[in-house]
Design an enzyme around this catalytic site. Structure first.
Site, PDB file in Angstrom:
ATOM      1  N   ASP A  96       0.794  -1.229   0.000  1.00 35.37           N
ATOM      2  CA  ASP A  96       0.000   0.000   0.000  1.00 35.37           C
ATOM      3  C   ASP A  96       0.830   1.284   0.000  1.00 35.37           C
ATOM      4  OD1 ASP A  96       1.042  -0.040   2.579  1.00 35.37           O
ATOM      5  OD2 ASP A  96      -0.805  -0.778   3.483  1.00 35.37           O
ATOM      6  N   GLU A 118      -0.215  -9.039  -1.159  1.00 38.61           N
ATOM      7  CA  GLU A 118      -0.831  -8.494   0.060  1.00 38.61           C
ATOM      8  C   GLU A 118      -2.073  -7.663  -0.294  1.00 38.61           C
ATOM      9  OE1 GLU A 118       1.603  -7.327   3.766  1.00 38.61           O
ATOM     10  OE2 GLU A 118       0.669  -5.439   3.164  1.00 38.61           O
ATOM     11  N   GLU A 132      -2.126   5.057   2.914  1.00 34.89           N
ATOM     12  CA  GLU A 132      -2.078   3.640   2.563  1.00 34.89           C
ATOM     13  C   GLU A 132      -3.438   3.032   2.230  1.00 34.89           C
ATOM     14  OE1 GLU A 132       1.629   4.520   4.926  1.00 34.89           O
ATOM     15  OE2 GLU A 132      -0.501   5.011   5.127  1.00 34.89           O
ATOM     16  N   HIS A 209       5.456   5.718  14.530  1.00 32.77           N
ATOM     17  CA  HIS A 209       5.805   6.757  13.567  1.00 32.77           C
ATOM     18  C   HIS A 209       4.673   7.157  12.619  1.00 32.77           C
ATOM     19  CE1 HIS A 209       6.276   3.062  11.161  1.00 32.77           C
ATOM     20  NE2 HIS A 209       5.970   3.837  10.143  1.00 32.77           N
ATOM     21  N   ARG A 211       1.664   8.656  10.510  1.00 31.16           N
ATOM     22  CA  ARG A 211       1.226  10.049  10.368  1.00 31.16           C
ATOM     23  C   ARG A 211       0.059  10.381  11.279  1.00 31.16           C
ATOM     24  NH1 ARG A 211       2.472   8.806   4.944  1.00 31.16           N
ATOM     25  NH2 ARG A 211       3.981  10.222   3.980  1.00 31.16           N
ATOM     26  N   HIS A 242      12.042   6.892  14.207  1.00 31.16           N
ATOM     27  CA  HIS A 242      11.873   7.225  12.795  1.00 31.16           C
ATOM     28  C   HIS A 242      12.567   8.550  12.470  1.00 31.16           C
ATOM     29  CE1 HIS A 242       9.744   8.004   8.966  1.00 31.16           C
ATOM     30  NE2 HIS A 242       9.567   6.697   8.942  1.00 31.16           N
TER      31      HIS A 242
END
Length: 386
Positions: A96, A118, A132, A209, A211, A242
């Site tokens: 994704d 996937e 994603e 990490h 968003r 990150h």
């Protein structure tokens, strides 16, 4: 020969595609080539080096302060030339990422069949995870053959009108990767890891990490971790932080200088997997770790309010703890104090794979193109015995 082009651009994609690429290369009916966009340059290169993978095409599109639009446009333009050079019969994309969507669009524009590794993961919230969720939905709208890791993922695709004959349940290649990386005699090369006492301390590996967690949710997560290490003297937390400056600012503000919290630079995938395999438990907001950690036999607490991997909840391989500070502390303490709860989670069957997903995908490709007469059998964890 079936000409297959695998496209990826980030470390998570590379980690999951490596075992599949190795399986493709062994197949006498397939000519396999690899194209990396290098959406993430340094972290991607780590994986390529560890697994001795040399892409035939390296687009090297990463630039400082790139946006999602930059990645999409630059990848799309560069992939045009790659497709015209190789003229593949099938383009494989994974998961994704923005590279995944760009690869799918490039394949579609050039009328090349698309295989989505996937496929079918959903939260049904287009902004969680962002971007994603829409990347994978749009990729599935364009794809021709779907490699769903689980029956839940397959059902999601069928609900969206995908023909059942095009969907194969394969398990997840992330579990295949563990066969190449987990080693009892593994030697860490990051100093902070070589100094850890895994025998007398309960080490918690942590990543955060995403968003959607940046801001107050991330502050809650960090405050919860600080509370845990202050209360339990035998607990140490290892947090590869990150590179995102917004993440680092919050983490340093709350966890910087806290005793027994090791804030380290991002580590290689082989170190990360072996770190988790020796840890007591894992806290993460990662999607991929939800698939890998159960096969390592460790409790997994997910620092998110939603997951596109509900199978893990059904099989009991993780617990969703969200981003509320008090609840994170409460659930972490549950697995620190209650050995029966700990045992139950660590002995659960991993619904995401048995280490043979790559072989199933290769056989599905051969069946799709008429090389094999019999359709490969779907992966079914309910038939497995722990």
């Amino acid at each position: 020969m079936i000409k297959v082009l695998s496209i990826f651009g980030t470390r998570p994609e590379a980690t999951k595609m490596v075992p599949l690429i190795k399986a493709l290369e062994k197949c006498p009916h397939i000519e396999s080539r690899v194209c990396v966009t290098a959406q993430h340059r340094e972290q991607l290169d780590q994986v390529l080096e560890i697994f001795d993978l040399k892409p035939e095409y390296d687009l090297d599109i990463m630039k400082n302060r790139q946006t999602i639009t930059d990645v999409t446009v630059n990848a799309l333009i560069a992939l045009e030339g790659v497709i015209k050079d190789f003229t593949p019969d099938l383009i494989l994309v994974h998961g994704d990422t923005t590279t995944t969507l760009a690869g799918s669009m490039a394949a579609f524009y050039n009328k090349v069949q698309i295989g989505h590794v996937e496929a079918g993961l959903r939260t049904y919230n287009k902004y969680s995870p962002y971007p994603e969720e829409m990347n994978r939905k749009l990729t599935d709208a364009l794809a021709d053959i779907f490699f769903a890791p689980t029956d839940v993922s397959k059902d999601n695709l069928l609900k969206e009108g995908i023909e059942e004959s095009k969907v194969y349940i394969t398990g997840n290649t992330a579990v295949d990767t563990l066969k190449y990386t987990v080693k009892k005699d593994f030697k860490f090369y990051t100093k902070e890891l070589t100094d850890l006492d895994f025998d007398s301390k309960r080490v918690i590996t942590m990543t955060a990490h995403r968003r959607e967690n940046i801001g107050e949710p991330m502050k809650n997560i960090c405050r919860a971790v600080r509370s845990i290490v202050e209360k339990y003297e035998d607990v140490e937390v290892v947090y590869p932080v990150h590179l995102n400056p917004a993440v680092r600012e919050i983490v340093q503000e709350i966890l910087g200088g806290v005793a027994r919290v090791h804030l380290i630079e991002p580590i290689s995938i082989d170190e990360m997997i072996n770190l988790m395999s020796r840890s007591y438990m894992v806290l993460t907001d990662s999607g991929g770790l939800q698939e890998e950690v159960p096969s390592l036999g460790k409790p997994l607490l997910v620092l998110r309010t939603e997951t596109e991997r509900p199978e893990a909840i059904e099989f009991g391989t993780l617990r969703m703890v969200g981003v509320d500070e008090d609840y994170i502390v409460e659930m972490t303490e549950l697995y620190l104090n209650n050995m029966e709860e700990y045992r139950i989670m660590t002995s659960a069957i991993n619904p995401y794979g048995d280490g043979n997903a790559s072989e199933r995908i290769v056989n599905s490709i051969l069946y799709h193109f008429g090389v094999l007469k019999d359709r490969p059998e779907d992966y079914n964890p309910r038939k497995m015995n722990k």
